[in-house]
Design a protein around this motif. Structure first.
Motif, PDB file in Angstrom:
ATOM      1  N   LEU A 243       0.829  -1.206   0.000  1.00 28.42           N
ATOM      2  CA  LEU A 243       0.000   0.000   0.000  1.00 28.42           C
ATOM      3  C   LEU A 243       0.863   1.254   0.000  1.00 28.42           C
ATOM      4  N   THR A 244       1.993   1.202   0.731  1.00 29.83           N
ATOM      5  CA  THR A 244       2.887   2.363   0.757  1.00 29.83           C
ATOM      6  C   THR A 244       3.445   2.635  -0.642  1.00 29.83           C
ATOM      7  N   ILE A 245       3.891   1.546  -1.303  1.00 28.22           N
ATOM      8  CA  ILE A 245       4.403   1.723  -2.665  1.00 28.22           C
ATOM      9  C   ILE A 245       3.314   2.325  -3.547  1.00 28.22           C
ATOM     10  N   GLY A 246       2.103   1.782  -3.422  1.00 30.34           N
ATOM     11  CA  GLY A 246       0.994   2.266  -4.246  1.00 30.34           C
ATOM     12  C   GLY A 246       0.683   3.726  -3.987  1.00 30.34           C
ATOM     13  N   LEU A 247       0.663   4.106  -2.704  1.00 29.54           N
ATOM     14  CA  LEU A 247       0.369   5.496  -2.370  1.00 29.54           C
ATOM     15  C   LEU A 247       1.442   6.418  -2.920  1.00 29.54           C
ATOM     16  N   ALA A 248       2.707   5.977  -2.817  1.00 28.93           N
ATOM     17  CA  ALA A 248       3.798   6.804  -3.324  1.00 28.93           C
ATOM     18  C   ALA A 248       3.639   7.017  -4.822  1.00 28.93           C
ATOM     19  N   VAL A 249       3.315   5.934  -5.536  1.00 28.52           N
ATOM     20  CA  VAL A 249       3.177   6.064  -6.987  1.00 28.52           C
ATOM     21  C   VAL A 249       1.991   6.953  -7.335  1.00 28.52           C
ATOM     22  N   SER A 250       0.856   6.795  -6.613  1.00 26.99           N
ATOM     23  CA  SER A 250      -0.273   7.652  -7.003  1.00 26.99           C
ATOM     24  C   SER A 250      -0.042   9.099  -6.601  1.00 26.99           C
ATOM     25  N   ALA A 251       0.732   9.310  -5.535  1.00 24.11           N
ATOM     26  CA  ALA A 251       1.071  10.692  -5.192  1.00 24.11           C
ATOM     27  C   ALA A 251       1.863  11.326  -6.328  1.00 24.11           C
ATOM     28  N   PHE A 252       2.815  10.534  -6.859  1.00 24.82           N
ATOM     29  CA  PHE A 252       3.598  11.034  -7.986  1.00 24.82           C
ATOM     30  C   PHE A 252       2.689  11.340  -9.173  1.00 24.82           C
ATOM     31  N   MET A 253       1.733  10.421  -9.412  1.00 25.90           N
ATOM     32  CA  MET A 253       0.838  10.573 -10.553  1.00 25.90           C
ATOM     33  C   MET A 253       0.019  11.855 -10.417  1.00 25.90           C
ATOM     34  N   ASN A 254      -0.501  12.109  -9.220  1.00 24.06           N
ATOM     35  CA  ASN A 254      -1.296  13.321  -9.011  1.00 24.06           C
ATOM     36  C   ASN A 254      -0.452  14.565  -9.251  1.00 24.06           C
ATOM     37  N   TRP A 255       0.781  14.527  -8.724  1.00 28.61           N
ATOM     38  CA  TRP A 255       1.686  15.649  -8.908  1.00 28.61           C
ATOM     39  C   TRP A 255       1.929  15.873 -10.398  1.00 28.61           C
ATOM     40  N   TYR A 256       2.176  14.776 -11.122  1.00 29.91           N
ATOM     41  CA  TYR A 256       2.458  14.892 -12.547  1.00 29.91           C
ATOM     42  C   TYR A 256       1.246  15.446 -13.300  1.00 29.91           C
ATOM     43  N   ASN A 257       0.069  14.903 -12.968  1.00 31.15           N
ATOM     44  CA  ASN A 257      -1.151  15.358 -13.642  1.00 31.15           C
ATOM     45  C   ASN A 257      -1.381  16.841 -13.423  1.00 31.15           C
ATOM     46  N   ALA A 258      -1.159  17.285 -12.187  1.00 25.53           N
ATOM     47  CA  ALA A 258      -1.385  18.696 -11.879  1.00 25.53           C
ATOM     48  C   ALA A 258      -0.419  19.563 -12.680  1.00 25.53           C
ATOM     49  N   ARG A 259       0.814  19.061 -12.855  1.00 24.95           N
ATOM     50  CA  ARG A 259       1.833  19.845 -13.524  1.00 24.95           C
ATOM     51  C   ARG A 259       1.640  19.871 -15.036  1.00 24.95           C
ATOM     52  N   HIS A 260       1.196  18.760 -15.581  1.00 22.38           N
ATOM     53  CA  HIS A 260       1.174  18.640 -17.037  1.00 22.38           C
ATOM     54  C   HIS A 260      -0.227  18.684 -17.629  1.00 22.38           C
ATOM     55  N   ARG A 261      -1.179  19.180 -16.838  1.00 24.76           N
ATOM     56  CA  ARG A 261      -2.522  19.254 -17.408  1.00 24.76           C
ATOM     57  C   ARG A 261      -2.476  20.139 -18.650  1.00 24.76           C
ATOM     58  N   LEU A 262      -3.065  19.633 -19.704  1.00 22.31           N
ATOM     59  CA  LEU A 262      -3.049  20.357 -20.968  1.00 22.31           C
ATOM     60  C   LEU A 262      -3.873  21.631 -20.815  1.00 22.31           C
ATOM     61  N   VAL A 263      -3.234  22.758 -21.083  1.00 26.32           N
ATOM     62  CA  VAL A 263      -3.962  24.017 -20.972  1.00 26.32           C
ATOM     63  C   VAL A 263      -4.702  24.259 -22.277  1.00 26.32           C
ATOM     64  N   THR A 264      -6.011  24.283 -22.212  1.00 26.78           N
ATOM     65  CA  THR A 264      -6.787  24.529 -23.428  1.00 26.78           C
ATOM     66  C   THR A 264      -7.513  25.853 -23.300  1.00 26.78           C
ATOM     67  N   ARG A 265      -7.770  26.424 -24.431  1.00 27.13           N
ATOM     68  CA  ARG A 265      -8.488  27.698 -24.418  1.00 27.13           C
ATOM     69  C   ARG A 265      -9.873  27.530 -24.991  1.00 27.13           C
TER      70      ARG A 265
END
Lengths: 384, 356
Positions: free
Chosen positions: A362-384
């Motif tokens: 579960l710790t490994i899983g949480l770490a990976v999903s934390a990374f995923m959330n961080w990545y998603n927040a950073r790389h969300r495609l900005v659309t107009r």
């Protein structure tokens, strides 16, 4: 009373209270049964057993573990082995997955059909099948050590595993790794500077070419120098087996092959979906601007495909790590095999051991999903 | 200016465009053909041409290819495991019954189809357990004697029967207005999704006897079914949630405006549409469940793959590894591939009918 029940807020509270009471009753029932049964069976509880001597032999470890070490050390060996096979398989699965995914998109009918056959073959068969197949079907059919497959006289493949040479002195490699880290940092800085300059002055900088030299060629040179500087412990045939070097046991090889080829099929589909999600209009527009095909891919397709590809690929990596537990079926000494298997049999403390094992995953899983959330927040495609 | 070559007639032109458009393409195509050739010729040779089909023992396998005699000799074991021979008609009967009911229900113009489906769902599962396990006039066959393909199907279907309703409830719970229900659902889903299935099967087989009152014995096979069902329910819930999220808010709002309550909205408006959208994802989860039934091998329950594995230990048939694996693998492949093709067809049919 009836009118009182018609109030939505009151009903919400009542429903939740009911659910809570039900849950608590069930949990208390189970816990009481468990403690009764444990007292009757004379099973100890608590975590003191972790510091007891394990007495369990682990045939494959890089932690220097001995049977006279504690059970905690045994657990650590299992974790390291899990990470070892997962890391190796993640790299190879990514390479195969991207290759097959791109092949699947080729306009060459034969190439894309071959890729499709691979994907459909791998995805519709259980992973355990592949693990057993590689272990009992392929590796068991390999020759004896005397008739090993010889790779340039330094690596030998036989039914006892893959023997590879080991450097006698690792200091050179540590220096080389340090140098590579510096090179990567330099490349990132350079790319930033080049981008800023292009934005400011419009002047182009061959970032990719320089990057290829900095992060592709120089590291190879550094590793080669380090390799030449030390002497090597090359496995040699003595008696009936190879001595010296490092032996990758057949369990490792089988699990690694199964995990990487299986996950690659799923990654290929992710890659295909990601690239297909880039609309044709984007590519047409890029071509109309006169970009070369290479630049269309690099500047238009990849930046838009990656945000689509990365999240599902991360969950594939997570699946791979969880799937490495199938090593238990062929006695590869990873977490489940050494801890939920051997240590549990030796101590009988099922609840503690299960809790620790699940906690690790579960710790490994949480770490990976934390990374995923961080990545998603950073790389969300900005659309107009 | 480049000369434009005239198009070749018919399929030759298609072939040229698909395979031989540029020099690179030609090279790639020939490389592919070479790979196919190198793989398929020895494979077909081994599988069919050089294979041994007739006989009863290992000595009959004289050719260089596969020894299918082995599969013929052990075919019943691959299907039924150690299930006692005189009782095997019960398995066959259940299988025929299930196939007939499924065929009747998939006929769209069946009168009272909905009622018939509910009746089948209520009657068939207990009937199946009675036929397989016995009691009430039938000889009891302990679950440790079950095995082979029959056990694989049993695990997949019964775990699925628990997992699908539970998954739907969990998905609804995760989108509930009530924070406690929502929280409990999220914890349940994320917990089971976060751990490897093998550990869950271990956990079920070790903990279920421990948390039950003394003297209350949970069958070994039932533990595996429960463990599998919980994990798949969590994955199923995420598939259903996708369907729920795809549903426009207007649907629920319109139903509320009509004065329907939560359960009626869910039953009449939300679920029929959400499940239709979620069907492909749910089929994928069922395929995953089917593949993951193999993991019961870890607690010494011998499903199809387990029987294949156990057959390797037979001293009368040493070295039949490849034959056993190819046979078992082919069954898994056809089952999973068939399911995914079925799901694709359904998806097309539904999207044509409902314009999604």
């Amino acid at each position: 009373m009836i009118r009182f029940l018609r109030d939505r807020k009151v009903r919400d509270v009542l429903w939740q209270a009911l659910a809570t009471v039900g849950l608590v009753v069930v949990v208390v029932f189970f816990v009481r049964n468990a403690s009764d049964n444990m007292v009757k069976a004379g099973i100890a509880s608590g975590f003191q057993f972790l510091w007891r001597d394990s007495g369990i032999e682990v045939p494959f470890n890089i932690t220097g573990y001995k049977p006279s070490d504690t059970i905690l050390a045994l657990l650590w060996t299992g974790i390291v082995n899990t990470i070892l096979v997962s890391a190796a398989a993640v790299v190879v699965a990514t390479v195969i997955g991207f290759t097959v995914g791109l092949m699947r998109l080729s306009h060459n009918w034969l190439l894309s059909t071959l890729a499709a056959v691979y994907i459909e073959f791998v995805r519709n068969i259980p992973l355990l099948f592949f693990v057993l197949f590689w272990y009992f079907g392929v590796l068991a059919a390999l020759p004896t050590p005397k008739e090993s497959y010889d790779f340039l006289g330094i690596a030998f493949l036989n039914r006892r595993g893959l023997s590879i040479p080991l450097p006698n002195d690792v200091a050179g490699f540590q220096l080389a790794l340090l140098a590579i880290a510096v090179l990567i940092v330099a490349q990132i800085g350079l790319a930033r500077w080049a981008k800023a300059r292009q934005a400011r002055t419009g002047r182009d900088f061959p970032t990719w070419m320089v990057g290829f030299v900095l992060c592709g060629l120089l590291p190879i040179v550094a590793l080669a120098v380090a390799g030449a500087a030390t002497s090597w412990d090359v496995p040699t045939l003595r008696g009936f087996n190879y001595r010296g070097g490092f032996v990758l046991v057949p369990e490792f090889v089988a699990l690694f092959m199964a995990l990487s080829t299986y996950t690659a099929g799923f990654i290929a589909e992710v890659v295909r979906g990601g690239i297909q999600s880039v609309r044709q209009g984007q590519i047409d527009a890029a071509r109309a601007l006169g970009l070369t095909p290479g630049r269309v891919v690099r500047l238009v397709v990849i930046p838009q495909a990656m945000p689509v590809i990365i999240p599902p690929i991360t969950s594939q990596y997570l699946n791979l790590i969880k799937n490495s537990s199938l090593g238990a079926a062929i006695a590869y000494p990873e977490i489940v095999a050494v801890f939920m298997g051997s240590a549990l049999v030796a101590t009988g403390q099922a609840i503690e051991i299960i809790a620790i094992t699940l906690g690790i995953y579960l710790t490994i899983g949480l770490a990976v999903s934390a990374f995923m959330n961080w990545y998603n927040a950073r790389h969300r495609l900005v659309t107009r | 200016m480049k000369a434009v070559r005239p198009p070749l007639p018919g399929w030759l032109e298609t072939l040229r465009q698909r395979l031989f458009a540029t020099p690179v393409d030609i090279a790639v195509s020939f490389l592919c053909l070479y790979v196919v050739w190198r793989i398929s010729v020895p494979l077909v040779d081994w599988l069919l041409v050089e294979a041994n089909w007739r006989g009863t023992s290992r000595e009959d396998c004289t050719n260089a290819g596969a020894c299918w005699v082995f599969i013929r000799a052990r075919f019943a074991q691959f299907m039924y495991g150690q299930y006692p021979v005189p009782e095997r008609w019960r398995v066959d009967l259940l299988g025929v019954l299930a196939v007939c009911v499924a065929a009747a229900l998939s006929w769209r113009r069946l009168p009272r189809r909905r009622e018939a489906a509910i009746a089948a769902l209520v009657v068939l599962p207990p009937l199946g357990i009675w036929l397989l396990y016995g009691g009430l006039g039938l000889r009891i066959v302990e679950t440790r004697e079950w095995g082979g393909l029959m056990l694989t199907l049993f695990l997949a279907i019964y775990a699925g029967l628990i997992a699908i309703p539970l998954g739907i409830l969990l998905a609804l719970g995760r989108r509930s207005r009530l924070p406690l229900i929502r929280f409990a659902s999220i914890v349940f889903i994320e917990f089971w999704r976060g751990v490897p299935i093998i550990t869950v099967i271990f956990l079920a087989s070790l903990l279920l006897p421990l948390i039950m009152p003394t003297g209350f014995n949970v069958d070994r096979l039932a533990r595996a079914v429960i463990g599998l069902a919980f994990v798949i329910a969590a994955y199923m819930a995420e598939a259903v949630r996708g369907g729920l999220q795809a549903l426009p808010d207007g649907q629920v709002e319109a139903a509320q405006a009509l004065g329907l309550g939560y359960w009626r909205i869910t039953r009449l408006i939300v679920l029929p549409q959400a499940l239709r959208i979620a069907l492909p994802a749910m089929t994928n989860e069922f395929i995953a469940l089917f593949k993951n039934t193999t993991l019961v091998l870890i607690v010494s329950i011998f499903d199809l793959l387990g029987i294949a594995q156990a057959a390797l230990a037979d001293p009368a048939w040493v070295g039949m590894n490849m034959e056993a694996y190819v046979f078992a693998g082919a069954i898994y492949w056809f089952a999973c591939f068939g399911l995914s093709q079925w799901s694709r067809r359904q998806e097309k049919r539904l999207s044509a009918a409902y314009g999604r």
